[in-house]
Scaffold this motif. Structure first.
Motif, PDB file in Angstrom:
ATOM      1  N   MET A 233       0.829  -1.202   0.000  1.00  7.18           N
ATOM      2  CA  MET A 233       0.000   0.000   0.000  1.00  7.18           C
ATOM      3  C   MET A 233       0.864   1.253   0.000  1.00  7.18           C
ATOM      4  O   MET A 233       0.529   2.245  -0.653  1.00  7.18           O
ATOM      5  N   GLN A 234       1.976   1.228   0.706  1.00  7.38           N
ATOM      6  CA  GLN A 234       2.887   2.376   0.726  1.00  7.38           C
ATOM      7  C   GLN A 234       3.495   2.602  -0.651  1.00  7.38           C
ATOM      8  O   GLN A 234       3.612   3.742  -1.111  1.00  7.38           O
ATOM      9  N   GLN A 235       3.863   1.512  -1.333  1.00  8.51           N
ATOM     10  CA  GLN A 235       4.403   1.642  -2.688  1.00  8.51           C
ATOM     11  C   GLN A 235       3.357   2.237  -3.627  1.00  8.51           C
ATOM     12  O   GLN A 235       3.669   3.101  -4.451  1.00  8.51           O
ATOM     13  N   THR A 236       2.123   1.776  -3.502  1.00  4.83           N
ATOM     14  CA  THR A 236       1.035   2.298  -4.331  1.00  4.83           C
ATOM     15  C   THR A 236       0.813   3.778  -4.047  1.00  4.83           C
ATOM     16  O   THR A 236       0.651   4.583  -4.972  1.00  4.83           O
ATOM     17  N   LEU A 237       0.810   4.139  -2.791  1.00  2.00           N
ATOM     18  CA  LEU A 237       0.627   5.540  -2.410  1.00  2.00           C
ATOM     19  C   LEU A 237       1.762   6.408  -2.936  1.00  2.00           C
ATOM     20  O   LEU A 237       1.527   7.504  -3.461  1.00  2.00           O
ATOM     21  N   ASP A 238       2.987   5.931  -2.833  1.00  4.56           N
ATOM     22  CA  ASP A 238       4.130   6.679  -3.357  1.00  4.56           C
ATOM     23  C   ASP A 238       3.998   6.896  -4.859  1.00  4.56           C
ATOM     24  O   ASP A 238       4.269   7.991  -5.367  1.00  4.56           O
ATOM     25  N   LEU A 239       3.583   5.859  -5.573  1.00  4.06           N
ATOM     26  CA  LEU A 239       3.398   5.961  -7.018  1.00  4.06           C
ATOM     27  C   LEU A 239       2.297   6.961  -7.353  1.00  4.06           C
ATOM     28  O   LEU A 239       2.458   7.804  -8.242  1.00  4.06           O
ATOM     29  N   GLN A 240       1.195   6.908  -6.631  1.00  2.00           N
ATOM     30  CA  GLN A 240       0.089   7.828  -6.882  1.00  2.00           C
ATOM     31  C   GLN A 240       0.488   9.270  -6.592  1.00  2.00           C
ATOM     32  O   GLN A 240       0.108  10.186  -7.328  1.00  2.00           O
ATOM     33  N   GLN A 241       1.267   9.476  -5.553  1.00  2.00           N
ATOM     34  CA  GLN A 241       1.731  10.828  -5.246  1.00  2.00           C
ATOM     35  C   GLN A 241       2.659  11.345  -6.335  1.00  2.00           C
ATOM     36  O   GLN A 241       2.577  12.518  -6.716  1.00  2.00           O
ATOM     37  N   ALA A 242       3.520  10.497  -6.853  1.00  4.96           N
ATOM     38  CA  ALA A 242       4.414  10.901  -7.937  1.00  4.96           C
ATOM     39  C   ALA A 242       3.605  11.244  -9.188  1.00  4.96           C
ATOM     40  O   ALA A 242       3.893  12.237  -9.879  1.00  4.96           O
ATOM     41  N   GLN A 243       2.588  10.445  -9.484  1.00  4.69           N
ATOM     42  CA  GLN A 243       1.742  10.715 -10.638  1.00  4.69           C
ATOM     43  C   GLN A 243       0.977  12.025 -10.462  1.00  4.69           C
ATOM     44  O   GLN A 243       0.845  12.811 -11.403  1.00  4.69           O
TER      45      GLN A 243
ATOM     46  N   ARG B 115       1.925  14.600  -8.647  1.00  2.88           N
ATOM     47  CA  ARG B 115       2.881  15.693  -8.813  1.00  2.88           C
ATOM     48  C   ARG B 115       3.151  15.967 -10.298  1.00  2.88           C
ATOM     49  O   ARG B 115       3.231  17.122 -10.719  1.00  2.88           O
ATOM     50  N   LEU B 116       3.306  14.891 -11.073  1.00  2.56           N
ATOM     51  CA  LEU B 116       3.547  15.035 -12.505  1.00  2.56           C
ATOM     52  C   LEU B 116       2.363  15.714 -13.195  1.00  2.56           C
ATOM     53  O   LEU B 116       2.549  16.630 -14.005  1.00  2.56           O
ATOM     54  N   LEU B 117       1.144  15.284 -12.879  1.00  2.00           N
ATOM     55  CA  LEU B 117      -0.036  15.908 -13.472  1.00  2.00           C
ATOM     56  C   LEU B 117      -0.144  17.371 -13.085  1.00  2.00           C
ATOM     57  O   LEU B 117      -0.457  18.234 -13.914  1.00  2.00           O
ATOM     58  N   TYR B 118       0.120  17.670 -11.832  1.00  2.00           N
ATOM     59  CA  TYR B 118       0.070  19.050 -11.368  1.00  2.00           C
ATOM     60  C   TYR B 118       1.102  19.895 -12.115  1.00  2.00           C
ATOM     61  O   TYR B 118       0.809  21.014 -12.537  1.00  2.00           O
ATOM     62  N   GLN B 119       2.291  19.353 -12.293  1.00  2.00           N
ATOM     63  CA  GLN B 119       3.338  20.079 -13.007  1.00  2.00           C
ATOM     64  C   GLN B 119       2.951  20.313 -14.466  1.00  2.00           C
ATOM     65  O   GLN B 119       3.179  21.383 -15.012  1.00  2.00           O
ATOM     66  N   ARG B 120       2.348  19.321 -15.080  1.00  2.00           N
ATOM     67  CA  ARG B 120       1.917  19.477 -16.483  1.00  2.00           C
ATOM     68  C   ARG B 120       0.840  20.553 -16.605  1.00  2.00           C
ATOM     69  O   ARG B 120       0.825  21.329 -17.560  1.00  2.00           O
ATOM     70  N   ILE B 121      -0.074  20.589 -15.641  1.00  2.00           N
ATOM     71  CA  ILE B 121      -1.111  21.626 -15.650  1.00  2.00           C
ATOM     72  C   ILE B 121      -0.466  22.994 -15.493  1.00  2.00           C
ATOM     73  O   ILE B 121      -0.832  23.947 -16.180  1.00  2.00           O
TER      74      ILE B 121
END
Length: 72
Positions: free
Chosen positions: A32-42, A44-50
């Motif tokens: 679950m921690q790995q999944t959460l880390d991945l979702q947070q990275a995604q 951040r990437l989406l926010y940066q693209r926006i």
């Protein structure tokens, strides 16, 4: 002594089952921690693209004309 020995065996069985359960729960939490880390990275990437697409969005410069549908 048979009663005492039976209680000790029962406690050992319970301890072994609890250790197995704790190991399983630990694995689940790690996944679950790995999944959460991945979702947070995604996220951040989406926010940066926006932010990269709309440079005026940082300052809050929203134009009402941007909301007008194209058929007007």
């Amino acid at each position: 002594m048979d009663g005492l020995e039976a209680r000790i065996v029962e406690l050992e069985i319970q301890t072994a089952l609890q250790e197995d359960l704790i190991g399983s729960l630990n694995d689940t939490v790690a996944k679950m921690q790995q999944t959460l880390d991945l979702q947070q990275a995604q996220l951040r990437l989406l926010y940066q693209r926006i932010q990269d697409r709309s440079p005026g969005a940082e300052a809050g410069a929203h134009q009402p004309a941007d909301d007008v549908p194209p058929h007007y």
